[in-house]
Scaffold this motif. Sequence first.
Motif, PDB file in Angstrom:
ATOM      1  N   ASP A 103       0.070  11.645  -4.100  1.00 44.47           N
ATOM      2  CA  ASP A 103       1.090  11.643  -5.817  1.00 44.47           C
ATOM      3  C   ASP A 103       0.937  13.263  -5.736  1.00 44.47           C
ATOM      4  N   ASP A 113       4.794  14.987  -6.524  1.00 46.81           N
ATOM      5  CA  ASP A 113       4.849  15.139  -8.122  1.00 46.81           C
ATOM      6  C   ASP A 113       5.468  16.647  -8.131  1.00 46.81           C
ATOM      7  N   ARG A 166       5.889   7.049  -4.007  1.00 38.72           N
ATOM      8  CA  ARG A 166       5.409   6.547  -5.187  1.00 38.72           C
ATOM      9  C   ARG A 166       5.629   5.698  -5.354  1.00 38.72           C
TER      10      ARG A 166
END
Length: 200
Positions: free
Chosen positions: A58, A62, A79
């Motif tokens: 993640d 990001d 995601r």
Amino acid sequence: MLNQETLDRLWDFDDPALSESRFRAALADPGYDGDERAELATQLGRAIGLQGRYEEADALLDGIDADEPTVAVRVLLERGRVLNSGGHAEMAVPLLEQAAELADHLGEEFLAVDALHMLAIADTAHTEPWTRSALEYASTVHDVRTRRWMVALHNNLGWTLHEAGRCAEAMVEFQLAEQWAERVGTPQQQERARAAIAAC
């Protein structure tokens, strides 16, 4: 942008750790431009997620610059995958819906079908309609790599129907999966399709 076949060559879904090392090596290759490296990074995130390192995956996703629209689709899709695998399917669904809508808008047919396929997995209350939507979409495209989704989707729908006790309908789906596997599938897909029929 990278074509799906380029990414396929780097993937070994039976060995996500090997896939991770391949994507890391590709990211270090100066032959790729910035957008291509961003695409590669999304697949690195996926490989990390497949190893259960969800927070790391993640964080990597990001940090990807998703200004390029296809990269944005891949970030949403990966995601969603990571959230679903990490036990947060309800959070994955809206991301996957966005991925499907944006991919369709961009004409990214492979990614649109992938997102619909993932919605069928994450949104378990609507598995059958999502799978049928993915099948309908994939049946309209001409790209062989995208049409290969027909094998997995018919197979998945077959197991969904089988688990619901709709065995005759399930057998039809397994037979369709086998037919598509013979037309456009890989040897592994052909083998799985035959095994599903034998198990039904």
